[in-house]
Design a protein around this motif. Structure first.
Motif, PDB file in Angstrom:
ATOM      1  N   ASN A   1      -8.085  -1.972  11.676  1.00  0.00           N
ATOM      2  CA  ASN A   1      -9.183  -2.020  10.892  1.00  0.00           C
ATOM      3  C   ASN A   1      -8.895  -3.161   9.762  1.00  0.00           C
ATOM      4  O   ASN A   1      -9.814  -3.972   9.411  1.00  0.00           O
ATOM      5  CB  ASN A   1      -9.659  -0.683  10.571  1.00  0.00           C
ATOM      6  N   LYS A   2      -7.671  -3.085   9.138  1.00  0.00           N
ATOM      7  CA  LYS A   2      -7.173  -3.775   8.144  1.00  0.00           C
ATOM      8  C   LYS A   2      -7.303  -5.496   8.572  1.00  0.00           C
ATOM      9  O   LYS A   2      -7.675  -6.257   7.492  1.00  0.00           O
ATOM     10  CB  LYS A   2      -5.764  -3.399   7.538  1.00  0.00           C
TER      11      LYS A   2
ATOM     12  N   GLU B   1      -4.968   2.402  14.272  1.00  0.00           N
ATOM     13  CA  GLU B   1      -6.373   2.109  13.965  1.00  0.00           C
ATOM     14  C   GLU B   1      -6.623   1.595  12.560  1.00  0.00           C
ATOM     15  O   GLU B   1      -7.372   0.681  12.353  1.00  0.00           O
ATOM     16  CB  GLU B   1      -7.302   3.298  14.277  1.00  0.00           C
ATOM     17  N   GLU B   2      -5.928   2.193  11.725  1.00  0.00           N
ATOM     18  CA  GLU B   2      -5.888   1.769  10.203  1.00  0.00           C
ATOM     19  C   GLU B   2      -5.403   0.218  10.091  1.00  0.00           C
ATOM     20  O   GLU B   2      -6.091  -0.445   9.537  1.00  0.00           O
ATOM     21  CB  GLU B   2      -5.077   2.699   9.206  1.00  0.00           C
ATOM     22  N   ILE B   3      -4.367   0.130  10.752  1.00  0.00           N
ATOM     23  CA  ILE B   3      -3.905  -1.465  10.656  1.00  0.00           C
ATOM     24  C   ILE B   3      -4.771  -2.322  11.341  1.00  0.00           C
ATOM     25  O   ILE B   3      -4.881  -3.342  10.671  1.00  0.00           O
ATOM     26  CB  ILE B   3      -2.346  -1.289  11.270  1.00  0.00           C
TER      27      ILE B   3
ATOM     28  N   SER C   1      -3.632   7.092  14.626  1.00  0.00           N
ATOM     29  CA  SER C   1      -4.535   7.008  13.286  1.00  0.00           C
ATOM     30  C   SER C   1      -3.984   5.642  12.577  1.00  0.00           C
ATOM     31  O   SER C   1      -4.909   5.144  12.146  1.00  0.00           O
ATOM     32  CB  SER C   1      -4.361   8.433  12.497  1.00  0.00           C
ATOM     33  N   LEU C   2      -2.491   5.780  12.195  1.00  0.00           N
ATOM     34  CA  LEU C   2      -2.083   4.636  11.555  1.00  0.00           C
ATOM     35  C   LEU C   2      -2.455   3.354  12.394  1.00  0.00           C
ATOM     36  O   LEU C   2      -2.701   2.073  11.946  1.00  0.00           O
ATOM     37  CB  LEU C   2      -0.514   4.775  11.521  1.00  0.00           C
TER      38      LEU C   2
ATOM     39  N   LYS D   1       3.328   2.051   2.124  1.00  0.00           N
ATOM     40  CA  LYS D   1       3.862   2.408   3.632  1.00  0.00           C
ATOM     41  C   LYS D   1       4.987   1.301   4.007  1.00  0.00           C
ATOM     42  O   LYS D   1       4.904   0.105   4.005  1.00  0.00           O
ATOM     43  CB  LYS D   1       2.727   2.066   4.359  1.00  0.00           C
TER      44      LYS D   1
ATOM     45  N   GLU E   1       0.752  -1.115   0.031  1.00  0.00           N
ATOM     46  CA  GLU E   1      -0.009   0.069   0.065  1.00  0.00           C
ATOM     47  C   GLU E   1       0.962   1.414  -0.124  1.00  0.00           C
ATOM     48  O   GLU E   1       0.369   2.194   0.025  1.00  0.00           O
ATOM     49  CB  GLU E   1      -0.674  -0.028   1.293  1.00  0.00           C
TER      50      GLU E   1
END
Length: 690
Positions: free
Chosen positions: A148-149, A144-146, A141-142, A130, A128
């Motif tokens: 959720n993935k 939470e993003e990981i 924020s990162l 990163k 992606e």
């Protein structure tokens, strides 16, 4: 490592063939045509991280691997044992993890908590765009993003308020209670504060020259940052600091060295900005204040006008006007009123019952320290309790030592120091910080054990108080308190700003303006904010040099505004964030148990049918029998036939395992619900009036 590296060179480092590496690069979407192709540093670092992580995992698995046992065959079981998933199959781990709010989390920490291989996360994120390593610290924020993935639910918990109790402090508290007869009056320790050029230094010099506890032919042989003065046969200890910076830095570290503050105000100048700062520092420390109106020998001196200034700008009502703050007119230059000031200090000390424990091992405060090229680390200590003696083993903050020499404020070598004595001691292993508490201990072994324990217990990070994230605050009378320091460009703007803040008036939270001043935000503001866990709000002002650096070191937030409305809206947003959330139950579905399955190694499983709504893997359940709730808990596993599922909807059937409950019966009712967090808003008086 070089900026560029060829494929064959990296393959050799990773102990693999160029062909294998090219295949790996193709999977990652990296364009590499042959073994001579060059790779960017980010790609190289990512691959090194992946293969290092894989090596670590292989070693761990090899150590934990046990002899395999014959598998039992269980036919038509809903919860049958499945073969171990490969790395590529581990995508949705379906779990909730708890993380402390504000705590630094690395990618390795996240993978350890979720049991997801670091190699998979690094690869997936690289695809992606990163580039992360296992030691990358994940911002919220990162993170939470990981999460959720991979279908991870994160619950951010407030940090535990775990105060590390100091056994040495507890020992003195116990001594005070058990032996009140040994807890006796001691000389007061005084700090002189005030505006620049109002005569602080001149006053200290006058007292030093005329009231030394012990005079010698050669005068004072060294400056130690504190000294004793005598008046009518009684002793007073003065801390000789360059202002209120040291006073507040010590208080920020938990040390209250000062018993009384003398606030110097010039009779020809009145209350000035630094006068306001100094008074706020003393007031917030809870230290009694005596005002010395200096320079009364000047032709333009006006004592009564200065007293009026004290009332108007500091809300100090002089004692001769019916208030409770002693005000003494003096001239540091001529010596007029100095004796009256010292007598007033002794009177206030008597009224405040300033006492110390006069027996046993000593406790003191480090006032200042320095590295002497001949003597090594030395420090000025004011003894607060006990008797400090030559040969004593001690701890002071995160360092320790043995008292090798003691010098009094005249530079004379002495054998011991009593409560309120200022002395310089030698024998530190390392340079102690100003404001550290010094405790004498029985032996060197106990000193070392104590230091090791304290270093392990004490948090290493700076506590950061921010307007946007200010959940953990001190409480007064059961109410949370938001401490604010306000700076503005003019007195008119400052008054308007204070009025606007006071009008917010939330019922649940107290707003305390610990200091309000005119001019740019400076280091003194930062020190006060650090001591009082406050945020600094500036209105149309700048920030002085090095102030932001100091603020960053101490974890103090500074915000500046051009519009008052923006400032008050930010405060309201912070107040809303400080409110304790409410959790409500939202019912999402109902089901009926049709059959109960008993599966070896798993336990009882409820086969059910949804007749309205839905259920989710992370939902809670209530089991009802004859309309009565017999259990309330969480879902451990949710199935649709043999497959794990995230959710089911009516009229689907499913299998259910519940945490800590197996007493299912056919025809039991199931109520599925989720807990929702609702943020309350503060109740403002202006809203209630409307």
């Amino acid at each position: 490592m070089d900026k560029k590296i060829r494929v064959h060179e990296l393959a050799r480092r990773l102990n693999m063939t160029s062909k294998e590496l090219l295949a790996e690069l193709e999977d990652l979407g990296v364009d590499a045509k042959n073994h001579m192709s060059t790779l960017d540093e980010s790609v190289v670092n990512m691959l090194v991280e992946i293969y290092n992580s894989e090596d670590d995992e292989s070693e761990t698995i090899a150590k934990q691997k046990k002899p395999s046992k014959p598998k039992e065959h269980i036919e038509e079981e809903i919860f049958e044992e499945k073969p171990k998933k490969t790395e590529d199959e581990i995508v949705h781990v379906e779990k909730t993890i708890e993380i402390e709010e504000g705590k630094s989390i690395t990618l390795r920490d996240f993978c350890d908590m979720t049991m997801i291989p670091p190699t998979k996360v690094i690869k997936d994120l690289f695809m992606e765009g990163k580039v992360l390593t296992i030691n990358t610290i994940l911002e919220k924020s990162l993170l939470e993003e990981i999460a959720n993935k991979y279908s991870i639910h994160i619950e951010f918990k407030s940090p535990k308020k775990s105060e590390v109790l100091d056994p040495l402090k507890e020992e003195f508290d116990r001594l005070y209670q058990e032996h009140p007869d040994k807890y006796l009056p001691r000389p007061p320790i005084v700090t002189i504060m005030g505006h620049v050029d109002h005569g602080k230094t001149t006053l200290l010099d006058r007292i030093r020259k005329t009231h030394l506890a012990e005079k010698e032919a050669g005068g004072i042989t060294q400056s130690i940052g504190a000294y004793k003065a005598m008046i009518n046969g009684k002793s007073i200890t003065f801390i000789d600091t360059p202002g209120h910076e040291a006073f507040t830095e010590m208080r920020a570290r938990g040390a209250q060295a000062t018993d009384i503050v003398v606030l110097v105000v010039a009779a020809d100048d009145g209350v000035m900005p630094q006068t306001v700062e100094a008074y706020d520092h003393a007031k917030n420390a809870g230290v009694p204040v005596i005002v010395a109106i200096n320079k009364i020998d000047k032709p333009n001196a006006n004592i009564e006008l200065t007293k009026q200034d004290l009332v108007n700008k500091l809300n100090i009502i002089p004692d001769d006007w019916g208030g409770d703050v002693p005000v003494v007119p003096i001239s540091a230059k001529t010596g007029k009123g100095i004796d009256e000031l010292l007598e007033m200090i002794l009177l206030v000390a008597e009224l405040k019952e300033i006492k110390g424990y006069w027996y046993g091992r000593a406790r003191g405060v480090i006032i200042e320290s320095k590295l002497d090229k001949f003597k090594g680390p030395v420090a000025t200590v004011i003894v607060k309790d006990g008797i400090l003696k030559l040969g004593d083993y001690f701890v002071a903050g995160n360092t320790y030592g043995k008292v090798r020499s003691i010098f009094d404020d005249t530079g004379k070598s002495v054998k011991e120091a009593k409560p309120s004595d200022p002395v310089v001691i030698m024998g530190f292993e390392e340079l102690p910080e100003s404001g550290s508490i010094l405790y004498v201990m029985p032996s060197q072994k106990e000193v070392r054990d104590y230091i090791e324990t304290r270093k392990a217990e004490q948090p290493q990070s700076v506590k950061r108080v921010r307007l946007e994230n200010i959940h953990e605050l001190s409480e007064t009378e059961g109410r949370k308190v938001l401490n604010i320091i306000v700076k503005a460009d003019t007195f008119g703007a400052l008054e308007a700003l204070k009025n606007a803040i006071e009008k917010i008036e939330p019922e649940e939270i107290k707003i305390d303006i610990v200091h309000a001043g005119i001019g740019n935000i400076n280091i003194n503001d930062v020190l006060l904010a650090s001591a009082d866990q406050a945020v600094i709000l500036g209105f149309r002002v700048g920030i002085e040099p090095k102030t932001e650096l100091k603020a960053d070191q101490l974890g103090v937030q500074i915000k500046t505004y051009e519009i008052i409305f923006d400032l008050t809206e930010d405060i309201k947003a912070a107040l809303a964030g400080m409110m304790e959330p409410e959790f409500v139950e939202e019912v999402i579905g109902h089901a009926k148990i049709l059959q109960v399955f008993n599966i070896s190694k798993v336990g009882n499983i409820a086969g059910f049918q949804l007749y309205d709504g839905r259920t989710e893997k992370n939902a809670n359940v209530k089991i009802l029998r004859n309309k009565n709730v017999i259990f309330d808990g969480r879902i451990e596993a949710l199935k649709h036939f043999k497959d794990d599922v995230d959710s089911l909807e009516a009229p689907q059937e499913g299998g259910l395992k519940v945490e800590n409950f197996e007493d299912f019966k056919p025809n039991d009712e199931i109520e599925f619900y989720v807990k929702k967090e609702i943020r309350k808003s503060p109740t403002y008086k202006e809203d209630k009036k409307a």
